[in-house]
Design a protein around this motif. Structure first.
Motif, PDB file in Angstrom:
ATOM      1  N   LYS A 146     -51.882 -45.357 -10.432  1.00  0.00           N
ATOM      2  CA  LYS A 146     -51.572 -44.022 -10.939  1.00  0.00           C
ATOM      3  C   LYS A 146     -51.868 -43.005  -9.851  1.00  0.00           C
ATOM      4  CE  LYS A 146     -50.903 -45.069 -15.353  1.00  0.00           C
ATOM      5  NZ  LYS A 146     -49.787 -44.761 -16.163  1.00  0.00           N
ATOM      6  N   THR A 147     -51.061 -41.954  -9.801  1.00  0.00           N
ATOM      7  CA  THR A 147     -51.279 -40.872  -8.857  1.00  0.00           C
ATOM      8  C   THR A 147     -51.547 -39.592  -9.632  1.00  0.00           C
ATOM      9  OG1 THR A 147     -49.840 -41.931  -7.244  1.00  0.00           O
ATOM     10  CG2 THR A 147     -50.285 -39.595  -6.919  1.00  0.00           C
ATOM     11  N   TYR A 148     -52.600 -38.889  -9.223  1.00  0.00           N
ATOM     12  CA  TYR A 148     -52.993 -37.617  -9.826  1.00  0.00           C
ATOM     13  C   TYR A 148     -53.105 -36.607  -8.695  1.00  0.00           C
ATOM     14  CZ  TYR A 148     -54.503 -41.024 -13.311  1.00  0.00           C
ATOM     15  OH  TYR A 148     -54.554 -42.081 -14.187  1.00  0.00           O
ATOM     16  N   GLY A 149     -52.044 -35.840  -8.461  1.00  0.00           N
ATOM     17  CA  GLY A 149     -52.064 -34.889  -7.349  1.00  0.00           C
ATOM     18  C   GLY A 149     -52.247 -35.616  -6.029  1.00  0.00           C
ATOM     19  N   ASP A 150     -53.358 -35.315  -5.320  1.00  0.00           N
ATOM     20  CA  ASP A 150     -53.636 -35.925  -4.016  1.00  0.00           C
ATOM     21  C   ASP A 150     -54.373 -37.257  -4.119  1.00  0.00           C
ATOM     22  OD1 ASP A 150     -52.472 -33.791  -2.749  1.00  0.00           O
ATOM     23  OD2 ASP A 150     -54.366 -32.741  -2.384  1.00  0.00           O
ATOM     24  N   THR A 151     -54.641 -37.725  -5.334  1.00  0.00           N
ATOM     25  CA  THR A 151     -55.458 -38.916  -5.531  1.00  0.00           C
ATOM     26  C   THR A 151     -54.647 -40.067  -6.106  1.00  0.00           C
ATOM     27  OG1 THR A 151     -57.383 -37.517  -5.957  1.00  0.00           O
ATOM     28  CG2 THR A 151     -57.541 -39.805  -6.671  1.00  0.00           C
ATOM     29  N   ALA A 152     -54.756 -41.234  -5.482  1.00  0.00           N
ATOM     30  CA  ALA A 152     -54.151 -42.458  -6.002  1.00  0.00           C
ATOM     31  C   ALA A 152     -55.273 -43.357  -6.510  1.00  0.00           C
ATOM     32  CB  ALA A 152     -53.351 -43.174  -4.927  1.00  0.00           C
ATOM     33  N   VAL A 153     -55.089 -43.909  -7.711  1.00  0.00           N
ATOM     34  CA  VAL A 153     -56.081 -44.797  -8.316  1.00  0.00           C
ATOM     35  C   VAL A 153     -55.417 -46.147  -8.574  1.00  0.00           C
ATOM     36  CG1 VAL A 153     -57.623 -45.177 -10.276  1.00  0.00           C
ATOM     37  CG2 VAL A 153     -57.308 -42.856  -9.372  1.00  0.00           C
TER      38      VAL A 153
END
Length: 189
Positions: free
Chosen positions: A175-182
């Motif tokens: 999942k991607t949340y703005g500048d963060t990939a998890v």
């Protein structure tokens, strides 16, 4: 500022270390734990938080029912924040907790703990500047030490290329949340 999102210690404010630490945002942490709640039972879980920083990920898991946390960070200011947050979370939760804080490099911790079979959940939130090759090597060493049912959650910059997962590790969610990939990983043994 970081805070516990949910569970017994929900809305509790945590200390954040001075310096280069990049705490996981509340929004990302909330989404991460929402997704994890479908994959793991937090009650009684043992959690390993690597590159722990403030420990917000590990302490969130404790708030949701985990009973044991091992938090590892080499930074002195992160360790001071972890110790303060350990006191905060311990006084807020009404059950016994087993919290171990280790001030050492993640690589040294993995080298010294070759069997981590009791770990249910691992958070890896390294500095974004950590090269993917170093992360991939760490994952290879770590996955050989974990029990077969362990989950690994990796947080990276969304701008970086997706790491090459080592043999024995499968990415089951991204999942991607703005500048963060998890990335959520399982062991594929």
């Amino acid at each position: 500022m970081a805070r516990i999102i949910a569970g017994e210690a929900g809305s509790l404010t945590l200390k954040v270390p001075q310096g280069p630490t990049r705490p996981t945002s509340d929004r990302v942490r909330e989404a991460m734990f929402s997704s994890l709640s479908h994959r793991i039972d937090f009650d009684g879980a043992t959690v390993l938080d690597l590159y722990a920083g403030s420990g917000a990920l590990g302490f969130e898991a404790l708030s949701r029912g985990a009973s044991r946390l091992i938090a590892v960070d080499s930074d002195r200011s992160a360790m001071l924040a972890l110790k303060a947050n350990q006191r905060i979370i311990s006084s807020a939760l009404s059950r016994d907790l087993d919290i171990s804080l280790r001030q050492q490099s993640v690589a040294a911790f993995i080298d010294q703990n070759s069997v981590l079979g009791e770990i249910d959940l691992v958070f890896i939130d390294p500095p974004y500047a950590l090269p993917n090759a170093e992360l991939e090597s760490l994952l290879g060493s770590l996955s050989a030490s974990l029990g077969p049912d362990a989950l690994i959650v990796v947080e990276r910059s969304a701008k970086d290329p997706t790491p090459q997962w080592p043999d024995g590790v499968t990415c089951v969610a991204e999942k991607t949340y703005g500048d963060t990939a998890v990335f959520t990983l399982e062991l594929s043994r």
